[in-house]
Design a protein around this motif. Structure first.
Motif, PDB file in Angstrom:
ATOM      1  N   SER A 156      23.987  85.820  93.321  1.00 54.66           N
ATOM      2  CA  SER A 156      24.933  86.065  92.217  1.00 54.66           C
ATOM      3  C   SER A 156      26.010  87.053  92.654  1.00 54.66           C
ATOM      4  CB  SER A 156      24.184  86.628  91.007  1.00 54.66           C
ATOM      5  OG  SER A 156      23.780  87.968  91.260  1.00 54.66           O
ATOM      6  N   THR A 190      26.153  94.458  94.417  1.00 54.51           N
ATOM      7  CA  THR A 190      25.195  95.580  94.429  1.00 54.51           C
ATOM      8  C   THR A 190      24.965  96.118  95.836  1.00 54.51           C
ATOM      9  OG1 THR A 190      24.101  94.796  92.417  1.00 54.51           O
ATOM     10  CG2 THR A 190      22.813  96.238  93.862  1.00 54.51           C
ATOM     11  N   GLU A 206      10.752  98.600 106.742  1.00 51.47           N
ATOM     12  CA  GLU A 206      10.420  97.598 105.729  1.00 51.47           C
ATOM     13  C   GLU A 206      10.666  96.178 106.232  1.00 51.47           C
ATOM     14  OE1 GLU A 206      11.906  98.719 101.817  1.00 51.47           O
ATOM     15  OE2 GLU A 206      11.973  96.577 101.346  1.00 51.47           O
ATOM     16  N   ASN A 254      26.783  89.638  91.149  1.00 50.03           N
ATOM     17  CA  ASN A 254      26.242  90.996  91.000  1.00 50.03           C
ATOM     18  C   ASN A 254      25.330  91.369  92.160  1.00 50.03           C
ATOM     19  OD1 ASN A 254      25.996  93.458  89.605  1.00 50.03           O
ATOM     20  ND2 ASN A 254      24.026  92.802  88.754  1.00 50.03           N
ATOM     21  N   GLY A 255      24.585  90.382  92.670  1.00 46.78           N
ATOM     22  CA  GLY A 255      23.725  90.642  93.824  1.00 46.78           C
ATOM     23  C   GLY A 255      24.550  91.035  95.040  1.00 46.78           C
ATOM     24  N   ARG A 265      17.222 107.676  95.766  1.00 47.70           N
ATOM     25  CA  ARG A 265      17.195 107.421  94.319  1.00 47.70           C
ATOM     26  C   ARG A 265      15.918 107.919  93.660  1.00 47.70           C
ATOM     27  NH1 ARG A 265      18.572 101.458  92.589  1.00 47.70           N
ATOM     28  NH2 ARG A 265      17.201 100.923  94.313  1.00 47.70           N
ATOM     29  N   ARG A 306      25.895 105.398  94.695  1.00 53.57           N
ATOM     30  CA  ARG A 306      26.928 104.627  93.983  1.00 53.57           C
ATOM     31  C   ARG A 306      27.652 105.469  92.937  1.00 53.57           C
ATOM     32  NH1 ARG A 306      23.004  99.532  92.716  1.00 53.57           N
ATOM     33  NH2 ARG A 306      21.539 101.274  92.530  1.00 53.57           N
ATOM     34  N   ALA A 344      20.715 102.383 101.757  1.00 54.96           N
ATOM     35  CA  ALA A 344      21.050 100.959 101.833  1.00 54.96           C
ATOM     36  C   ALA A 344      20.115 100.163 100.939  1.00 54.96           C
ATOM     37  CB  ALA A 344      20.924 100.465 103.281  1.00 54.96           C
ATOM     38  N   GLY A 345      20.591  99.033 100.506  1.00 53.52           N
ATOM     39  CA  GLY A 345      19.754  98.104  99.745  1.00 53.52           C
ATOM     40  C   GLY A 345      19.894  96.742 100.373  1.00 53.52           C
ATOM     41  N   ASN A 346      18.810  95.993 100.373  1.00 53.67           N
ATOM     42  CA  ASN A 346      18.920  94.664 100.969  1.00 53.67           C
ATOM     43  C   ASN A 346      17.795  93.763 100.489  1.00 53.67           C
ATOM     44  OD1 ASN A 346      20.014  92.622 102.474  1.00 53.67           O
ATOM     45  ND2 ASN A 346      19.345  93.403 104.448  1.00 53.67           N
ATOM     46  N   PHE A 347      18.039  92.497 100.580  1.00 53.53           N
ATOM     47  CA  PHE A 347      17.034  91.463 100.307  1.00 53.53           C
ATOM     48  C   PHE A 347      17.546  90.192 100.950  1.00 53.53           C
ATOM     49  CE2 PHE A 347      19.900  92.160  96.700  1.00 53.53           C
ATOM     50  CZ  PHE A 347      20.585  90.958  96.659  1.00 53.53           C
TER      51      PHE A 347
HETATM   52  N1  COA Z   1      17.420  87.821  95.707  1.00 56.12           N
HETATM   53  C1  COA Z   1      18.571  87.544  95.054  1.00 56.12           C
HETATM   54  N2  COA Z   1      19.226  88.440  94.248  1.00 56.12           N
HETATM   55  C2  COA Z   1      18.666  89.661  94.140  1.00 56.12           C
HETATM   56  C3  COA Z   1      17.479  90.024  94.793  1.00 56.12           C
HETATM   57  C4  COA Z   1      16.840  89.045  95.604  1.00 56.12           C
HETATM   58  N3  COA Z   1      15.703  89.296  96.256  1.00 56.12           N
HETATM   59  N4  COA Z   1      17.204  91.327  94.483  1.00 56.12           N
HETATM   60  C5  COA Z   1      18.186  91.745  93.674  1.00 56.12           C
HETATM   61  N5  COA Z   1      19.069  90.740  93.461  1.00 56.12           N
HETATM   62  C6  COA Z   1      20.207  90.743  92.576  1.00 56.12           C
HETATM   63  C7  COA Z   1      19.721  90.842  91.159  1.00 56.12           C
HETATM   64  O1  COA Z   1      19.319  89.565  90.670  1.00 56.12           O
HETATM   65  C8  COA Z   1      20.948  91.388  90.441  1.00 56.12           C
HETATM   66  O2  COA Z   1      21.902  90.400  90.214  1.00 56.12           O
HETATM   67  P1  COA Z   1      22.014  89.654  88.745  1.00 56.12           P
HETATM   68  O3  COA Z   1      22.362  90.737  87.774  1.00 56.12           O
HETATM   69  O4  COA Z   1      23.100  88.656  88.907  1.00 56.12           O
HETATM   70  O5  COA Z   1      20.674  89.036  88.481  1.00 56.12           O
HETATM   71  C9  COA Z   1      21.548  92.306  91.491  1.00 56.12           C
HETATM   72  O6  COA Z   1      21.015  91.912  92.762  1.00 56.12           O
HETATM   73  C10 COA Z   1      21.173  93.746  91.264  1.00 56.12           C
HETATM   74  O7  COA Z   1      19.754  93.850  91.311  1.00 56.12           O
HETATM   75  P2  COA Z   1      18.996  95.087  90.662  1.00 56.12           P
HETATM   76  O8  COA Z   1      17.576  95.036  91.095  1.00 56.12           O
HETATM   77  O9  COA Z   1      19.293  95.130  89.213  1.00 56.12           O
HETATM   78  O10 COA Z   1      19.787  96.301  91.322  1.00 56.12           O
HETATM   79  P3  COA Z   1      19.276  97.724  91.702  1.00 56.12           P
HETATM   80  O11 COA Z   1      20.474  98.544  91.828  1.00 56.12           O
HETATM   81  O12 COA Z   1      18.186  98.214  90.803  1.00 56.12           O
HETATM   82  O13 COA Z   1      18.584  97.516  93.156  1.00 56.12           O
HETATM   83  C11 COA Z   1      18.353  96.837  95.423  1.00 56.12           C
HETATM   84  C12 COA Z   1      19.269  96.892  94.200  1.00 56.12           C
HETATM   85  C13 COA Z   1      19.081  96.056  96.517  1.00 56.12           C
HETATM   86  C14 COA Z   1      18.069  98.220  95.938  1.00 56.12           C
HETATM   87  C15 COA Z   1      17.040  96.119  95.044  1.00 56.12           C
HETATM   88  O14 COA Z   1      17.240  94.766  95.032  1.00 56.12           O
HETATM   89  C16 COA Z   1      15.870  96.398  95.943  1.00 56.12           C
HETATM   90  O15 COA Z   1      15.032  97.164  95.531  1.00 56.12           O
HETATM   91  N6  COA Z   1      15.764  95.785  97.143  1.00 56.12           N
HETATM   92  C17 COA Z   1      14.613  95.940  98.049  1.00 56.12           C
HETATM   93  C18 COA Z   1      14.423  97.326  98.595  1.00 56.12           C
HETATM   94  C19 COA Z   1      15.511  97.726  99.528  1.00 56.12           C
HETATM   95  O16 COA Z   1      16.623  97.323  99.410  1.00 56.12           O
HETATM   96  N7  COA Z   1      15.193  98.548 100.507  1.00 56.12           N
HETATM   97  C20 COA Z   1      16.131  98.980 101.503  1.00 56.12           C
HETATM   98  C21 COA Z   1      16.134  98.044 102.652  1.00 56.12           C
HETATM   99  S1  COA Z   1      17.479  98.386 103.743  1.00 56.12           S
END
Ligand code: COA
Length: 274
Positions: free
Chosen positions: A119, A125, A208, A121-122, A53, A81, A108-111
């Motif tokens: 949520s 996503t 990470e 959306n979480g 991205r 996406r 991938a994205g994760n938390f």
């Molecule tokens: N705990 C709970 N919910 C979370 C969260 C967390 N730590 N991080 C994101 N979310 C939720 C957001 O609240 C949102 O939901 P909502 O609209 O109901 O509030 C939804 O996920 C989307 O989050 P957003 O940050 O707007 O999406 P994005 O597309 O910009 O990014 C990720 C999504 C997963 C990439 C981002 O959360 C992120 O940067 N994560 C850490 C980095 C990462 O993933 N690295 C890869 C590791 S494999």
């Protein structure tokens, strides 16, 4: 002239020209494990495009990877996406290198989040990035992979979903879906000479997730691995190079677990360990 060896460590067994003539697109290739895979492919002679991205991250990684391998590393900023953006990244890669035979789905994205507080959306996503993104890239690459008759898709999975993993319902659901995609595409696309496999990394150092573990938590995590240590990014990259090589020509539809044995420890085993 005998082929030179690529480097020391887990990749030393591979010859420097092993993947010459191959073209690989690696999503998530700007950082972490997929950066390691992309660099290993390039070090083995493949042409490589990394996708992610963040353009600035890709630019820096491409420059560093170029310096390390002596190869021209291409990059295209793209969110997996977005199917149209994915199709454009694939078209750009083919325009640059002439064809495409290998795709690594690593974006991938994760938390960490408790299911009761996550949520909709979480949840969506993470499924959208990991699972739908994997399908989007595979689907967009299909024609190119079919053309050469030696297509390969490697889907980066995980071991989270082999059991229940706290705080990871979203990623577990997504990776379970990724494994289903691996099997389904292997069955449907084998007739086109396309192999589809997964790699499921265990705890890997310098990523990470592992960086977040410190002190006693890291020691505890290491103790959960039968081999007693975290894996190295190059050990995942070596699995990917193997899967791309002709040594794996009859392997499709499987997910190779590279986790030091962590995922096969029985749940009750801790009762017998001190
Ligand atoms: N705990 C709970 N919910 C979370 C969260 C967390 N730590 N991080 C994101 N979310 C939720 C957001 O609240 C949102 O939901 P909502 O609209 O109901 O509030 C939804 O996920 C989307 O989050 P957003 O940050 O707007 O999406 P994005 O597309 O910009 O990014 C990720 C999504 C997963 C990439 C981002 O959360 C992120 O940067 N994560 C850490 C980095 C990462 O993933 N690295 C890869 C590791 S494999």
């Amino acid at each position: 002239m005998s082929a030179t060896k690529v480097r020391t460590g887990p990749l030393a067994v591979f010859e420097a020209n092993l993947l010459a003539g191959h073209v690989a697109l690696v999503t998530g290739g700007g950082t972490g494990i997929c950066r390691g895979i992309a660099q290993a492919f390039a070090a083995c002679g493949a042409d490589v495009c990394i996708v992610g991205r963040k353009g600035e991250v890709l630019a820096q990684t491409a420059a560093e990877m170029s310096a390390a391998t002596g190869r021209d590393i291409f990059f295209v900023p793209c969110d997996v996406r977005q199917p149209d953006a994915v199709a454009d990244a694939i078209a750009q890669t083919i325009a640059k290198f002439g064809h495409l035979d290998t795709v690594v789905n690593g974006a991938a994205g994760n938390f960490l989040a408790p299911a009761a507080a996550l949520s909709a959306n979480g949840f969506r996503t993470v499924v959208d990035i990991d699972l739908c993104g994997t399908f989007n890239v595979a689907r967009a690459a299909f024609e190119a992979l079919r053309l050469g008759g030696r297509g390969l898709i490697i889907n980066i999975s995980a071991t989270l979903h082999y059991g229940g993993t706290p705080l990871q319902i979203h990623a577990s659901a997504a990776k379970a879906g990724v494994d289903a995609v691996t099997r389904n595409l292997a069955v449907e696309w084998g007739q086109f000479g396309i192999r589809v496999n997964g790699i499921a990394p265990g705890p890997i150092a310098e990523t990470e997730g592992m960086r977040r573990l410190a002190g006693s938590a890291a020691d505890k995590a290491k103790a959960s691995v039968p081999l007693g240590r975290f894996g190295a990014i190059e050990e995942i990259a070596a699995a990917a190079v193997f899967l791309r090589s002709s040594a794996a020509a009859y392997i499709t539809g499987t997910t190779l677990v590279v986790d030091g044995g962590q995922s096969v420890v029985a749940a009750a085993a801790h009762m017998m360990m001190t």
